[in-house]
Design an enzyme around this catalytic site. Sequence first.
Site, PDB file in Angstrom:
ATOM      1  N   GLY A 143       0.823  -1.205   0.000  1.00 48.25           N
ATOM      2  CA  GLY A 143       0.000   0.000   0.000  1.00 48.25           C
ATOM      3  C   GLY A 143       0.859   1.259   0.000  1.00 48.25           C
ATOM      4  O   GLY A 143       0.525   2.248  -0.662  1.00 48.25           O
ATOM      5  N   THR A 144       1.947   1.219   0.721  1.00 49.96           N
ATOM      6  CA  THR A 144       2.833   2.391   0.802  1.00 49.96           C
ATOM      7  C   THR A 144       3.357   2.758  -0.589  1.00 49.96           C
ATOM      8  O   THR A 144       3.343   3.924  -0.986  1.00 49.96           O
ATOM      9  CB  THR A 144       4.013   2.105   1.762  1.00 49.96           C
ATOM     10  OG1 THR A 144       3.476   1.783   3.044  1.00 49.96           O
ATOM     11  CG2 THR A 144       4.949   3.292   1.873  1.00 49.96           C
ATOM     12  N   CYS A 175       4.607   4.177  22.482  1.00 48.54           N
ATOM     13  CA  CYS A 175       5.527   3.048  22.302  1.00 48.54           C
ATOM     14  C   CYS A 175       4.934   1.926  21.462  1.00 48.54           C
ATOM     15  O   CYS A 175       5.576   1.407  20.564  1.00 48.54           O
ATOM     16  CB  CYS A 175       5.923   2.478  23.651  1.00 48.54           C
ATOM     17  SG  CYS A 175       6.667   3.732  24.668  1.00 48.54           S
ATOM     18  N   SER A 225      -4.055  -2.812  -0.551  1.00 53.24           N
ATOM     19  CA  SER A 225      -2.929  -3.610  -0.064  1.00 53.24           C
ATOM     20  C   SER A 225      -3.408  -5.011   0.303  1.00 53.24           C
ATOM     21  O   SER A 225      -4.448  -5.168   0.945  1.00 53.24           O
ATOM     22  CB  SER A 225      -2.332  -2.919   1.166  1.00 53.24           C
ATOM     23  OG  SER A 225      -1.325  -3.723   1.732  1.00 53.24           O
ATOM     24  N   GLY A 226      -2.611  -6.019  -0.086  1.00 54.57           N
ATOM     25  CA  GLY A 226      -3.019  -7.406   0.112  1.00 54.57           C
ATOM     26  C   GLY A 226      -3.149  -7.832   1.565  1.00 54.57           C
ATOM     27  O   GLY A 226      -4.104  -8.502   1.945  1.00 54.57           O
ATOM     28  N   HIS A 227      -2.182  -7.405   2.396  1.00 51.20           N
ATOM     29  CA  HIS A 227      -2.156  -7.998   3.748  1.00 51.20           C
ATOM     30  C   HIS A 227      -3.251  -7.470   4.659  1.00 51.20           C
ATOM     31  O   HIS A 227      -3.412  -7.945   5.784  1.00 51.20           O
ATOM     32  CB  HIS A 227      -0.768  -7.851   4.393  1.00 51.20           C
ATOM     33  CG  HIS A 227      -0.401  -6.481   4.868  1.00 51.20           C
ATOM     34  ND1 HIS A 227      -0.374  -6.159   6.210  1.00 51.20           N
ATOM     35  CD2 HIS A 227      -0.034  -5.375   4.206  1.00 51.20           C
ATOM     36  CE1 HIS A 227       0.014  -4.900   6.341  1.00 51.20           C
ATOM     37  NE2 HIS A 227       0.222  -4.400   5.144  1.00 51.20           N
ATOM     38  N   THR A 256      10.560  -7.665 -11.596  1.00 49.70           N
ATOM     39  CA  THR A 256       9.951  -8.983 -11.786  1.00 49.70           C
ATOM     40  C   THR A 256       8.857  -9.185 -10.745  1.00 49.70           C
ATOM     41  O   THR A 256       9.043  -8.893  -9.572  1.00 49.70           O
ATOM     42  CB  THR A 256      11.035 -10.088 -11.693  1.00 49.70           C
ATOM     43  OG1 THR A 256      11.999  -9.809 -12.709  1.00 49.70           O
ATOM     44  CG2 THR A 256      10.439 -11.473 -11.902  1.00 49.70           C
ATOM     45  N   ASN A 305      -7.358   4.226   9.283  1.00 54.87           N
ATOM     46  CA  ASN A 305      -6.896   2.965   9.868  1.00 54.87           C
ATOM     47  C   ASN A 305      -7.047   2.915  11.383  1.00 54.87           C
ATOM     48  O   ASN A 305      -7.185   1.848  11.962  1.00 54.87           O
ATOM     49  CB  ASN A 305      -5.431   2.703   9.487  1.00 54.87           C
ATOM     50  CG  ASN A 305      -4.558   3.922   9.579  1.00 54.87           C
ATOM     51  OD1 ASN A 305      -4.832   4.937   8.939  1.00 54.87           O
ATOM     52  ND2 ASN A 305      -3.522   3.851  10.381  1.00 54.87           N
TER      53      ASN A 305
HETATM   54  N1  PLP Z   1      -2.641   3.194   4.119  1.00 58.16           N
HETATM   55  C1  PLP Z   1      -3.348   2.820   5.180  1.00 58.16           C
HETATM   56  C2  PLP Z   1      -4.654   3.506   5.469  1.00 58.16           C
HETATM   57  C3  PLP Z   1      -2.895   1.804   6.003  1.00 58.16           C
HETATM   58  O1  PLP Z   1      -3.617   1.434   7.074  1.00 58.16           O
HETATM   59  C4  PLP Z   1      -1.657   1.172   5.690  1.00 58.16           C
HETATM   60  C5  PLP Z   1      -1.120   0.134   6.575  1.00 58.16           C
HETATM   61  O2  PLP Z   1      -1.385   0.094   7.750  1.00 58.16           O
HETATM   62  C6  PLP Z   1      -0.967   1.595   4.554  1.00 58.16           C
HETATM   63  C7  PLP Z   1      -1.483   2.608   3.791  1.00 58.16           C
HETATM   64  C8  PLP Z   1       0.325   0.969   4.166  1.00 58.16           C
HETATM   65  O3  PLP Z   1       0.113  -0.291   3.582  1.00 58.16           O
HETATM   66  P1  PLP Z   1       1.296  -1.341   3.484  1.00 58.16           P
HETATM   67  O4  PLP Z   1       1.528  -1.864   4.869  1.00 58.16           O
HETATM   68  O5  PLP Z   1       0.805  -2.391   2.545  1.00 58.16           O
HETATM   69  O6  PLP Z   1       2.478  -0.613   2.946  1.00 58.16           O
END
Ligand code: PLP
Length: 396
Positions: free
Chosen positions: A78-79, A331, A205-207, A243, A157
């Site tokens: 996602g980042t 923390c 994002s997959g995870h 790749t 999030n």
């Molecule tokens: N954007 C949001 C709203 C998220 O909650 C997250 C991960 O917590 C990300 C982006 C980043 O995704 P990734 O962990 O796949 O880089």
Amino acid sequence: MGGRIKFMKTIYLDNNATTRVAPEVLEEMLPYLSEFYGNPSSMHTFGGQVHRNIEDARSKVAALINADPSEIIFTSCGTESDNTAVMSAVEAYPSKKHIITTRVEHPAVLNFCKHLARKGFRVTFLPVDNLGRLDMDLLLKVLDDDTAVVSVMYANNETGVIFPIEEIGEMLSERKISFHSDAVQAAGKVPVDVTKLPVDMLSISGHKLHAAKGIGALYVRKGSRFNPYIIGGHQERGRRAGTENIASIIGFGKACELAMMNLNHEVEYLSKLRDRLESTLLKSCPDARINGETEHRLPNTTNISFEYVEGEAILLRMDEYGICASSGSACTSGSLEPSHVLRSMGVPFTAIHGSVRFSLSRYNDESEIDKVIEILPPIIKELRTLSPYGKGDTCR
Ligand code: PLP
């Protein structure tokens, strides 16, 4: 090594951090980590088969958000999708130097925009109110001819609050401004339909939806200007070099297929479980409050502040029972600062420090919620008697 292994069932309520890989997803991935190791760019049939399967996965990812498969670019997370979207947009309008985003974005957008601010871009970070909602009039006020991109997350999030992406997109139509939405927390949890959302780009994002870590996607609307961020080979039709992470792409496709199949049921199932957890905890613990508006919210998320207690202490005590959650205090959130989201909402200091985010998934059940409801109030009560904030309070 050497610690005693605890045979305790984990109650995992931290699904906005990451999710368990669905068994069906793992099963689909495994052959691509063993026998189907061909490179999809190769000329031979062995690689060609893998190529076809990637395209099949692309169609499934596209279907989850009602996109055309050609509008999906696989990324590493996602980042990367977020960074790519913002960078692509500012490169698409080289004469424009203004970026608009919000104060409550994930660091994947927030820190990237701060990075661009250090490089000379003007960035407006829109505030939110005490329920985590955007001021749409303010957004309209700060838009100008120099604005290249607006990036607003679909769902937060930490609080689960959902932003009015459709409304924002409509506000931007007719203007030459790219609109990106980070839908990493929304996709697979609520319906996301790009034919109804006036966005140019959207990150997933997959995870976060039961696929593996290290795989993401960026939706880029057909006809939108796009500039690749990772440059090299011709993969992803020249839009993202490198790749492909084959096994994870295949698994991502399966995860999206499952999410789509289960979506309606899960929205209902998870909001019921979440609401029971939330309402019972609020009843049994005085000085507890929900952070964020509850009307437009992800069905799996609740962010609760237990005033006069440290979130870290709550998490540590819950951990003794195998209960996993997150806190907005410094923390445990892996940063030096307490939650920027809750601070932006003006949540009082004592409430930020006592905040706990519970985020559920399809793998949670009633019995787990019962356990948390039973265990947590006495923990809060006990911690309050020891609290440095001096409120030796009680829980019913
Ligand atoms: N954007 C949001 C709203 C998220 O909650 C997250 C991960 O917590 C990300 C982006 C980043 O995704 P990734 O962990 O796949 O880089």
